[in-house]
Design an enzyme around this catalytic site. Structure first.
Site, PDB file in Angstrom:
ATOM      1  N   GLU A  20      17.132 -15.304   0.562  1.00  0.00           N
ATOM      2  CA  GLU A  20      17.287 -15.286   2.020  1.00  0.00           C
ATOM      3  C   GLU A  20      18.357 -16.278   2.483  1.00  0.00           C
ATOM      4  O   GLU A  20      19.135 -15.976   3.369  1.00  0.00           O
ATOM      5  CB  GLU A  20      15.956 -15.653   2.687  1.00  0.00           C
ATOM      6  CG  GLU A  20      14.835 -14.677   2.416  1.00  0.00           C
ATOM      7  CD  GLU A  20      13.486 -15.277   2.787  1.00  0.00           C
ATOM      8  OE1 GLU A  20      12.828 -15.846   1.886  1.00  0.00           O
ATOM      9  OE2 GLU A  20      13.116 -15.207   3.968  1.00  0.00           O
ATOM     10  N   TYR A  53      10.346  -3.247  -9.701  1.00  0.00           N
ATOM     11  CA  TYR A  53       9.216  -3.475  -8.785  1.00  0.00           C
ATOM     12  C   TYR A  53       8.600  -2.215  -8.189  1.00  0.00           C
ATOM     13  O   TYR A  53       7.483  -2.255  -7.677  1.00  0.00           O
ATOM     14  CB  TYR A  53       9.609  -4.450  -7.670  1.00  0.00           C
ATOM     15  CG  TYR A  53      10.265  -3.838  -6.442  1.00  0.00           C
ATOM     16  CD1 TYR A  53       9.539  -3.674  -5.258  1.00  0.00           C
ATOM     17  CD2 TYR A  53      11.587  -3.446  -6.464  1.00  0.00           C
ATOM     18  CE1 TYR A  53      10.132  -3.127  -4.138  1.00  0.00           C
ATOM     19  CE2 TYR A  53      12.180  -2.907  -5.366  1.00  0.00           C
ATOM     20  CZ  TYR A  53      11.457  -2.737  -4.193  1.00  0.00           C
ATOM     21  OH  TYR A  53      12.041  -2.197  -3.093  1.00  0.00           O
ATOM     22  N   GLN A  88      13.372  -8.238 -10.956  1.00  0.00           N
ATOM     23  CA  GLN A  88      12.432  -7.757  -9.939  1.00  0.00           C
ATOM     24  C   GLN A  88      12.941  -6.471  -9.269  1.00  0.00           C
ATOM     25  O   GLN A  88      12.178  -5.509  -9.084  1.00  0.00           O
ATOM     26  CB  GLN A  88      12.234  -8.863  -8.886  1.00  0.00           C
ATOM     27  CG  GLN A  88      11.255  -8.517  -7.774  1.00  0.00           C
ATOM     28  CD  GLN A  88      11.207  -9.593  -6.680  1.00  0.00           C
ATOM     29  OE1 GLN A  88      11.886 -10.623  -6.772  1.00  0.00           O
ATOM     30  NE2 GLN A  88      10.411  -9.363  -5.666  1.00  0.00           N
ATOM     31  N   LYS A 133       8.501 -12.187 -12.241  1.00  0.00           N
ATOM     32  CA  LYS A 133       7.777 -13.354 -11.740  1.00  0.00           C
ATOM     33  C   LYS A 133       6.775 -13.907 -12.757  1.00  0.00           C
ATOM     34  O   LYS A 133       6.108 -14.899 -12.478  1.00  0.00           O
ATOM     35  CB  LYS A 133       7.040 -12.986 -10.451  1.00  0.00           C
ATOM     36  CG  LYS A 133       7.979 -12.812  -9.264  1.00  0.00           C
ATOM     37  CD  LYS A 133       7.289 -12.140  -8.105  1.00  0.00           C
ATOM     38  CE  LYS A 133       8.216 -11.984  -6.912  1.00  0.00           C
ATOM     39  NZ  LYS A 133       8.466 -13.247  -6.197  1.00  0.00           N
ATOM     40  N   THR A 166       6.080 -16.430   0.123  1.00  0.00           N
ATOM     41  CA  THR A 166       7.193 -17.301   0.515  1.00  0.00           C
ATOM     42  C   THR A 166       7.111 -17.654   1.986  1.00  0.00           C
ATOM     43  O   THR A 166       6.866 -16.794   2.832  1.00  0.00           O
ATOM     44  CB  THR A 166       8.529 -16.601   0.235  1.00  0.00           C
ATOM     45  OG1 THR A 166       8.504 -16.142  -1.113  1.00  0.00           O
ATOM     46  CG2 THR A 166       9.696 -17.552   0.448  1.00  0.00           C
ATOM     47  N   ASP A 214       7.028 -20.143  -6.824  1.00  0.00           N
ATOM     48  CA  ASP A 214       6.910 -18.870  -7.537  1.00  0.00           C
ATOM     49  C   ASP A 214       8.323 -18.447  -7.979  1.00  0.00           C
ATOM     50  O   ASP A 214       8.973 -17.636  -7.342  1.00  0.00           O
ATOM     51  CB  ASP A 214       6.285 -17.831  -6.591  1.00  0.00           C
ATOM     52  CG  ASP A 214       6.188 -16.458  -7.219  1.00  0.00           C
ATOM     53  OD1 ASP A 214       6.034 -16.383  -8.443  1.00  0.00           O
ATOM     54  OD2 ASP A 214       6.270 -15.464  -6.466  1.00  0.00           O
ATOM     55  N   ARG A 250      15.715  -2.706   1.379  1.00  0.00           N
ATOM     56  CA  ARG A 250      15.496  -1.336   1.862  1.00  0.00           C
ATOM     57  C   ARG A 250      16.152  -1.050   3.205  1.00  0.00           C
ATOM     58  O   ARG A 250      15.999   0.037   3.748  1.00  0.00           O
ATOM     59  CB  ARG A 250      13.985  -1.071   1.986  1.00  0.00           C
ATOM     60  CG  ARG A 250      13.233  -1.018   0.668  1.00  0.00           C
ATOM     61  CD  ARG A 250      11.747  -0.772   0.864  1.00  0.00           C
ATOM     62  NE  ARG A 250      11.103  -1.873   1.578  1.00  0.00           N
ATOM     63  CZ  ARG A 250      10.647  -2.980   0.993  1.00  0.00           C
ATOM     64  NH1 ARG A 250      10.744  -3.122  -0.300  1.00  0.00           N
ATOM     65  NH2 ARG A 250      10.094  -3.942   1.702  1.00  0.00           N
ATOM     66  N   HIS A 287       9.812 -13.834   5.893  1.00  0.00           N
ATOM     67  CA  HIS A 287      10.237 -13.555   4.518  1.00  0.00           C
ATOM     68  C   HIS A 287      10.193 -12.047   4.230  1.00  0.00           C
ATOM     69  O   HIS A 287      11.145 -11.483   3.681  1.00  0.00           O
ATOM     70  CB  HIS A 287       9.339 -14.306   3.532  1.00  0.00           C
ATOM     71  CG  HIS A 287       9.580 -13.944   2.097  1.00  0.00           C
ATOM     72  ND1 HIS A 287      10.718 -14.319   1.421  1.00  0.00           N
ATOM     73  CD2 HIS A 287       8.845 -13.211   1.225  1.00  0.00           C
ATOM     74  CE1 HIS A 287      10.664 -13.846   0.181  1.00  0.00           C
ATOM     75  NE2 HIS A 287       9.538 -13.175   0.029  1.00  0.00           N
ATOM     76  N   GLU A 296       6.137 -21.862  -1.631  1.00  0.00           N
ATOM     77  CA  GLU A 296       4.810 -21.386  -1.216  1.00  0.00           C
ATOM     78  C   GLU A 296       3.820 -22.546  -1.207  1.00  0.00           C
ATOM     79  O   GLU A 296       4.077 -23.616  -1.770  1.00  0.00           O
ATOM     80  CB  GLU A 296       4.284 -20.306  -2.183  1.00  0.00           C
ATOM     81  CG  GLU A 296       5.233 -19.125  -2.350  1.00  0.00           C
ATOM     82  CD  GLU A 296       4.604 -17.941  -3.061  1.00  0.00           C
ATOM     83  OE1 GLU A 296       3.357 -17.877  -3.139  1.00  0.00           O
ATOM     84  OE2 GLU A 296       5.367 -17.083  -3.533  1.00  0.00           O
TER      85      GLU A 296
END
Ligand code: CA
Length: 420
Positions: free
Chosen positions: A362, A243, A239, A252, A348, A232, A141, A132, A200
């Protein structure tokens, strides 16, 4: 270990999530009756407040079970947990003398309302699945910087909100928030357009450490009472904008769903497995004294409003890089006090294949590859009216230790109050 047989007939099948081997703890109510502790057996619930009231359960320093949560029992410690489980294994086993007295305290699961099984003291969520972290890091990124430099050394987490933890079946209101498109000069405010899940497992903490006093991984494992499925819910657009540098906040904070049954560590004992081989040696305070993960099969389904569900992912808890015990030991390593009723999200759970991913982010590769449901509809993220359901079970020889389901339906965002 094989199937343990009960006088409750529905508990004696290879497919029930709740055989005698399991004995998961929950809180239920009947119509407008009080919320009280129960244990699932087959398709029934045994009213434990009633059984304790009859004197058939007599625990040290009790009673504990005529209560709207399991916190008092959890706070009584592992010896009392073991005594309760041993007593229930006796009372519910095939041929038990108490069968006649207990029958009138069995309630069909279809007749009850299930509530949060614990009063959540605090909620902490981790980021401890490597697949994850790689997948999401690549999307946010790029592949070179996917895994932060601390990731292989620290189970990364953030302090979440206990106030928005809800039991499975509770509707989830789409959050409003501030977002900014990459090509926009200014942010805007409104309903999240990239609403997601995170599959999760939640560790339910039944012990505590004093403020200023760290604990070992072994002690941390002893403090874990059991596990629940945990979703979650995540607003990816909120986010992404908020973040850095302090981590998730409003993206979240609006909702976390948990399954209503706490599957105890004792029931999961035959399914213990080790965390994967370390890619770099961990610092000694995070060394595990034995296997601390569990082989638990997990799945996610999505159902548009009024339509049937499609399984969109299948994975396994064993993909985690850090165990809940390591997370808990790390959490307390600064001297942070952990308490009875704390809830620790695993992070996750994703495997290496696309079909094994525990989030839509994902599964759809950041929205680039829509999912096609069995209904023919496509989805990138969650639409209003969609129901998302997590399922999980450890599979034994001729029996399973089921978690039940953790489900939630998305309702439209609330109109934001006008100023002034
Ligand atoms: Ca999470």
């Amino acid at each position: 270990m094989t199937l343990l047989r009960s006088w409750v007939d529905s508990a004696n099948s290879a497919t029930t999530p709740f055989p005698l081997n399991n004995l998961p703890y929950g809180v239920f109510s009947l119509s407008d009756g009080p919320e009280t502790c129960g244990v699932a057996i087959g398709d029934m619930i045994l009213d434990l407040a009633a059984v304790e009231g009859m004197g058939l359960i007599d625990l040290k320093d009790g009673p504990y079970l005529d209560a709207p949560d399991w916190n008092d029992l959890m706070g009584a410690g592992p010896a009392v947990w073991a005594a309760l489980r041993a007593r229930l294994l006796d009372l519910l086993a095939v041929g038990a003398d108490a069968q006649k007295a207990l029958r009138s305290h069995l309630v069909p699961q279809t007749a009850v309302r299930l509530h949060l099984p614990i009063t959540v003291s605090e909620f902490t969520d981790f980021y401890a699945g490597k697949h994850h972290a790689m997948n999401v890091g690549t999307l946010f990124r790029g592949p070179q910087n996917a895994l932060p430099p601390n990731w292989l050394h620290i189970p990364i987490g953030y302090n979440g909100r206990a106030s928005s933890v809800v039991v499975s079946g509770t509707d989830i209101v789409r959050p409003n928030g501030q977002t900014k498109a990459p090509d926009a000069t200014m942010p805007c405010f409104g309903p999240s357009q990239r609403l997601d899940i995170e599959l999760e497992l939640g560790a339910v903490i039944g012990g505590y450490n004093d403020l200023g006093t760290p604990i070992s991984v072994h002690e941390a494992d002893d403090m874990i009472f059991g596990y629940v499925l945990l979703n979650d819910w995540s607003a990816r657009d909120i986010q992404a904008w908020e973040y850095q540098p302090l981590g998730p906040f409003q993206g979240k904070a609006f909702a976390t769903s948990i399954s209503p049954w706490i599957v105890t560590k004792a029931a999961l004992e035959p399914f213990r497995i080790s965390t994967p081989e370390r890619e770099v040696e961990l610092l000694p305070y995070l060394h595990e004294p034995g296997p601390m993960l569990y082989d638990i099969e997990l799945a996610v389904t999505m159902a548009p409003e009024g339509k049937g569900p499609t399984t969109i992912a299948r994975t396994n808890y064993s993909w985690m890089y850090y165990s809940a015990a390591q997370q808990l030991a790390h959490h307390a390593s600064s001297g942070c006090a952990m308490n009875v009723g704390d809830l620790i999200g695993s992070g996750t759970i994703s495997g290496p294949k696309r079909s094994e991913c525990g989030s839509l982010l994902e599964l759809t590769r950041g929205g680039a590859a829509p999912l096609t449901l069995d209904t023919g509809e496509t989805r990138i993220f969650i639409e209003d009216g969609d129901t998302l359901t997590l399922e999980g079970a450890a599979i034994g020889e001729g029996y399973r230790i089921g978690f039940g389901t953790c489900t939630g339906t998305i309702r439209p965002a609330k109109t934001f109050p006008a100023q002034g």
